[in-house]
Design an enzyme around this catalytic site. Structure first.
Site, PDB file in Angstrom:
ATOM      1  N   ARG A   1      72.866 -39.730 -16.610  1.00 53.97           N
ATOM      2  CA  ARG A   1      73.663 -38.468 -16.908  1.00 53.97           C
ATOM      3  C   ARG A   1      74.987 -39.092 -17.067  1.00 53.97           C
ATOM      4  O   ARG A   1      75.801 -38.260 -17.797  1.00 53.97           O
ATOM      5  CB  ARG A   1      73.604 -37.604 -16.074  1.00 53.97           C
ATOM      6  CG  ARG A   1      72.180 -36.749 -16.034  1.00 53.97           C
ATOM      7  CD  ARG A   1      71.972 -35.868 -14.788  1.00 53.97           C
ATOM      8  NE  ARG A   1      70.895 -35.304 -14.799  1.00 53.97           N
ATOM      9  CZ  ARG A   1      70.461 -34.672 -13.782  1.00 53.97           C
ATOM     10  NH1 ARG A   1      70.850 -34.727 -12.781  1.00 53.97           N
ATOM     11  NH2 ARG A   1      68.979 -34.276 -13.724  1.00 53.97           N
TER      12      ARG A   1
ATOM     13  N   ASN B   1      64.290 -22.775 -12.048  1.00 52.16           N
ATOM     14  CA  ASN B   1      64.720 -24.173 -11.935  1.00 52.16           C
ATOM     15  C   ASN B   1      63.933 -25.251 -12.546  1.00 52.16           C
ATOM     16  O   ASN B   1      64.272 -26.078 -13.203  1.00 52.16           O
ATOM     17  CB  ASN B   1      64.996 -24.577 -10.501  1.00 52.16           C
ATOM     18  CG  ASN B   1      63.824 -24.426  -9.680  1.00 52.16           C
ATOM     19  OD1 ASN B   1      63.650 -23.065  -9.409  1.00 52.16           O
ATOM     20  ND2 ASN B   1      63.419 -25.391  -9.262  1.00 52.16           N
TER      21      ASN B   1
ATOM     22  N   CYS C   1      69.910 -29.129 -12.416  1.00 53.12           N
ATOM     23  CA  CYS C   1      69.034 -27.784 -12.617  1.00 53.12           C
ATOM     24  C   CYS C   1      70.500 -26.588 -12.258  1.00 53.12           C
ATOM     25  O   CYS C   1      70.755 -25.696 -13.284  1.00 53.12           O
ATOM     26  CB  CYS C   1      67.967 -27.406 -11.677  1.00 53.12           C
ATOM     27  SG  CYS C   1      68.260 -28.366  -9.866  1.00 53.12           S
TER      28      CYS C   1
ATOM     29  N   HIS D   1      66.204 -20.830  -8.631  1.00 50.06           N
ATOM     30  CA  HIS D   1      67.642 -21.254  -7.781  1.00 50.06           C
ATOM     31  C   HIS D   1      68.637 -20.052  -8.100  1.00 50.06           C
ATOM     32  O   HIS D   1      68.548 -19.339  -9.056  1.00 50.06           O
ATOM     33  CB  HIS D   1      68.467 -22.426  -8.628  1.00 50.06           C
ATOM     34  CG  HIS D   1      67.700 -23.656  -8.427  1.00 50.06           C
ATOM     35  ND1 HIS D   1      66.476 -23.967  -7.431  1.00 50.06           N
ATOM     36  CD2 HIS D   1      68.196 -25.027  -8.534  1.00 50.06           C
ATOM     37  CE1 HIS D   1      66.340 -25.139  -7.470  1.00 50.06           C
ATOM     38  NE2 HIS D   1      67.111 -26.056  -7.992  1.00 50.06           N
TER      39      HIS D   1
END
Ligand code: A2P
Length: 329
Positions: A103, A304, A133, A234
């Site tokens: 990432r 999520n 997430c 979430h």
């Protein structure tokens, strides 16, 4: 399935792997051949997809050159992604990776299609990273606010479901709510390892990834990420300091224009209600008492496993298919 793509899911036996199977089926993703990969432990296990049974293969023995996979969804953790995603890429496969392994690499796009889908320029043999997430869900709120009024600072506290930690912790929570487990009737204020600065890696991911997705390199963000005994969904309480004043009604107006986001003006929503829904939901938008007219507080909830993992990854793939006249091999 005579036309379509050759697709692989790495980590198919896991919680997110299972979500991939559901999402791909529901969205009728054009699949010609499907390969389900996991560890040696799962080799030979059977999983169903679109009313067919598929046998799980060990990723360690999978020949990427031979199978010429078009798109692979990886969700088996950082080590597996680091080891096998480059091999898949070398074989010409587009890898959409749910781990955090790539990432932060400058040449790897980190994509929320509704926010920075323009950063995608598809080519054969590439890795695209799927964001963390909570970051992903929060970006659907931060992006329209940033466009309307700029953002100076974000302070966020997350309430993250157990499904985000994988099948093991989910089983622990379900097993008669085992009172021996630290997550039973409790909250845990550390997700992932602690960094030298006292923040957890999960908290730092929210800073690093928000900067990259929103293209705000100097964004200031402080997160507290907490695991809560919720099975799925979430939540986060977010305070945003904007660069210029933004009223509550102006905030609602710009949030309502954001694709992938549902805006609730009355009441609030819980993770239980949002579990199974594609859209992230923002509610309790209000002028922040501490920051005044340049401050907004809100409550964000999202599934999520869907817009937080599998759904976003499949949407990235769909965006690629739209962007190019994808030539099937
Ligand atoms: P397996 O079921 O064979 O262990 P979760 O996040 O729900 O725990 O899922 C993790 C996923 O990652 C599972 O599909 C798991 O497969 C896979 N996985 C874990 N370790 C490995 C490994 N060493 N090689 C391949 N897949 C792995």
């Amino acid at each position: 399935m005579t036309s379509g793509l050759k697709v692989a899911i790495v980590g198919a036996t896991g919680v997110v792997g299972n979500a991939f199977l559901r999402v791909l089926e529901q969205r009728r993703f054009p699949i010609r051949q499907l390969f389900l990969l996991a560890s040696d432990r799962s080799h030979g296990q059977s999983l169903s997809f679109a009313e067919h049974e598929y046998s799980v293969t060990s990723v360690a023995s999978f020949d990427w050159d031979e199978h010429k996979i078009d798109i692979a969804f990886f969700s088996a953790g950082n080590d597996i992604s680091r080891r096998y995603a480059p091999i898949a890429r070398e074989a010409g496969c587009i890898v959409i990776d749910n781990s955090s392994a790539f990432r932060y690499d400058a040449d790897i796009p980190l994509i929320v299609p509704e926010v920075n889908g323009d950063d995608l320029s598809p080519k054969k043999g590439m890795i695209i990273a799927n964001p963390n997430c909570s970051t992903l869900q929060m970006s659907l709120v931060l992006a329209p606010i940033y466009r309307a009024a700029g953002i100076k600072r974000v302070i966020v506290a997350t309430y993250q479901a157990v499904s985000g930690a994988g099948q093991g912790l989910l089983d622990t929570l379900r097993e008669s709510h085992s009172s021996l487990s630290s997550i039973h009737a409790n909250v845990i204020p550390q997700i992932d390892v602690l960094e030298d600065n006292g923040y957890s890696r999960e908290e730092m991911k929210m800073l690093w990834e928000s900067r990259k997705i929103l293209r705000i390199p100097d964004l200031l963000l402080s997160a507290t990420a907490v695991r809560v005994p919720v099975e799925n969904g979430h939540s986060q309480a977010v305070v945003i300091e904007t660069s210029i004043p933004l009223s509550e009604s102006e905030a609602y107006q710009c949030l309502e224009s954001q694709r992938g986001l549902t805006v609730l003006k009355e009441g609030w929503v819980t993770p239980k209600e949002v579990s199974g829904q594609d859209n992230v939901v923002v509610s309790r938008v209000r002028q922040d008492l501490a920051f005044g007219e340049t401050g907004l507080s809100c409550w964000i909830v999202g599934d999520n496993l869907l817009k937080g993992a599998a759904l976003n990854a499949v949407q990235i793939a769909e965006r690629l298919l739209d962007a190019v006249n994808f030539s099937f091999r």
